[in-house]
Design a protein around this motif. Structure first.
Motif, short mmCIF file in Angstrom:
data_model
loop_
_atom_site.label_atom_id
_atom_site.label_comp_id
_atom_site.label_asym_id
_atom_site.label_seq_id
_atom_site.Cartn_x
_atom_site.Cartn_y
_atom_site.Cartn_z
N ALA A 30 -45.33 14.79 -45.62
CA ALA A 30 -43.99 14.28 -45.24
C ALA A 30 -43.61 14.71 -43.82
O ALA A 30 -42.93 13.98 -43.10
CB ALA A 30 -42.95 14.77 -46.23
N GLY A 31 -44.05 15.88 -43.41
CA GLY A 31 -43.70 16.38 -42.08
C GLY A 31 -44.27 15.54 -40.95
O GLY A 31 -43.79 15.61 -39.81
N LYS A 32 -45.28 14.73 -41.26
CA LYS A 32 -45.91 13.91 -40.22
C LYS A 32 -45.36 12.49 -40.20
O LYS A 32 -45.76 11.66 -39.40
CB LYS A 32 -47.42 13.83 -40.47
N TRP A 33 -44.45 12.19 -41.10
CA TRP A 33 -43.95 10.81 -41.24
C TRP A 33 -43.09 10.43 -40.04
O TRP A 33 -42.21 11.18 -39.63
CB TRP A 33 -43.15 10.68 -42.54
N HIS A 34 -43.35 9.24 -39.50
CA HIS A 34 -42.55 8.71 -38.40
C HIS A 34 -41.68 7.59 -38.94
O HIS A 34 -42.16 6.49 -39.21
CB HIS A 34 -43.46 8.17 -37.30
N PRO A 35 -40.40 7.85 -39.12
CA PRO A 35 -39.53 6.82 -39.71
C PRO A 35 -39.37 5.62 -38.80
O PRO A 35 -39.49 5.73 -37.59
CB PRO A 35 -38.19 7.55 -39.90
N GLY A 36 -39.12 4.47 -39.41
CA GLY A 36 -38.84 3.27 -38.65
C GLY A 36 -39.98 2.29 -38.58
O GLY A 36 -39.77 1.10 -38.38
N LYS A 37 -41.22 2.78 -38.76
CA LYS A 37 -42.35 1.87 -38.64
C LYS A 37 -42.56 1.08 -39.92
O LYS A 37 -42.95 -0.08 -39.90
CB LYS A 37 -43.62 2.64 -38.30
N ALA A 38 -42.38 1.72 -41.04
CA ALA A 38 -42.57 1.07 -42.34
C ALA A 38 -41.79 1.87 -43.36
O ALA A 38 -41.37 2.99 -43.11
CB ALA A 38 -44.04 1.04 -42.72
N LYS A 39 -41.59 1.27 -44.52
CA LYS A 39 -40.90 1.99 -45.58
C LYS A 39 -41.81 3.04 -46.18
O LYS A 39 -43.01 2.80 -46.36
CB LYS A 39 -40.43 1.00 -46.66
#
Lengths: 156, 197
Positions: B72-81
């Motif tokens: 989760a710490g590597k997740w980049h919001p906005g690109k996909a759900k």
């Protein structure tokens, strides 16, 4: 999107998504509804033909969630490591993170390449990289995938 | 708790899970518990339909959420759900498990019926029908099964399902049509026999 739909397209969509127009892609529904109104008998025949599969899919068993499954899942999470305090120029964990590690992380990746080549030559085996090549070594140094890096290829 | 709206103006991908994922990335177990509760039924259902086994379905769900916790710490919001990512992980884990199984899925119900026994009641027939349908699904190729599970059983949009499976919409529609046809062929005689009882 056109509001006109051919018989062939209506049938194709029914074969794909079933007999309920509400399950069809949203942008096709207006045209499908128009087709239905203009060709009620054809539309009914096409949609009725999908009833059997629709009913079957509605009967797929539903699995109830075990009461303690959530707890079991949460308990399986490893503990979070406490964040290091204070300013440090580098740390062992930073070697595995490209942004924080920077040059040390790249140095780690190169060191892995050199060591693997030395071991391969010393033991007489050729450790060959998988199809993705050295990119996987670097990717693994940054802790991204679980991909197997080496395939043993014994030489004679 | 973080109050990110989950809406990235640059990419217009609204994701109701963004705030939770950001908190989970910081090690917030309460946020993880909320995410698990929110998505567990879908993950279990997806895995159950792919693998045909309740215990394995739970294993897969657990693996998915463990990966959520780890990444989760590597997740980049906005690109996909985020849910798209979870579905993709779940399906890939199911594919892996099916490859490792490498066994022929055999029917569980006997073909013969005791002629002297009284006829089955409706609930028994319903159960048998469900089992037959689940077995018919298990005989479909995994990708057809995945497509049907996502689109028909989980009511995922075709766009989202194609994204999850990393295929074009045309390819998805082909899988759906072939899957439905395969189900029809497999079930034709069995359902007829059950319905005649």
């Amino acid at each position: 999107m056109s509001a006109v739909m051919t018989h062939m397209e209506f049938e194709r969509l029914a074969q794909t998504y079933g007999g309920d127009l509400l399950r069809w892609p949203e942008k096709t529904r207006r045209a499908a509804s128009n087709f239905q109104q203009q060709n009620p008998q054809s539309a009914k025949t096409i949609l009725d033909h999908q009833t059997d599969v629709d009913h079957a899919l509605a009967q797929v068993p539903h699995q109830d969630i075990r009461v303690d499954l959530e707890t079991q899942i949460l308990r399986s999470f490893p503990a979070v490591q406490a964040k290091r305090s204070g300013n440090r120029l580098w740390s062992w964990s930073a070697l595995l993170h490209p942004i924080r590690g920077g040059m040390p992380a790249w140095g780690m990746a190169l060191a892995l390449l050199l060591v693997s080549g030395f071991i391969g030559g010393y033991t007489g085996y050729a450790y060959t990289l998988n199809q993705s090549g050295s990119a996987d070594i670097i990717a693994d140094a940054f802790g991204t995938t679980d991909a197997t890096l080496f395939v043993e290829d014994p030489t004679t | 708790m973080h109050t990110h709206t989950g809406h990235d103006n640059r990419r217009s991908v609204h994701d109701p899970d963004t705030a939770l994922v950001l908190d989970i990335g910081r090690g917030d177990k309460k946020a993880a518990a909320i995410l698990v509760r929110r998505h567990l039924p879908k993950m279990v259902a997806l895995a159950r339909n792919m693998l045909g086994d309740a215990n394995e379905a739970e294993d897969i769900a657990q693996e998915v959420f463990l990966k959520v916790w780890q990444h989760a710490g590597k997740w980049h919001p906005g690109k996909a759900k985020f849910e798209t990512w979870m579905h993709r992980v779940a399906i890939n884990l199911c594919y892996d498990r099916l490859r490792r199984r490498r066994e022929v899925y055999t029917d569980r119900l006997p073909e013969t019926v005791d002629e002297d026994s009284p006829g089955p009641d409706q609930s028994t027939l319903d159960t048998q029908l469900s089992v037959q349908i689940e077995e018919a699904m298990m005989h479909l190729p995994p990708r057809q099964r995945a497509a049907l599970t996502l689109c028909h059983l989980q009511e995922t949009s075709n766009i989202e399902a194609a994204r999850i499976m990393k295929i074009s919409i045309e390819a998805l529609e082909s899988l759906l049509a072939r899957g439905r046809n395969g189900l029809r062929k497999r079930l034709a005689n069995k359902v007829k026999l059950l319905l005649e009882k």
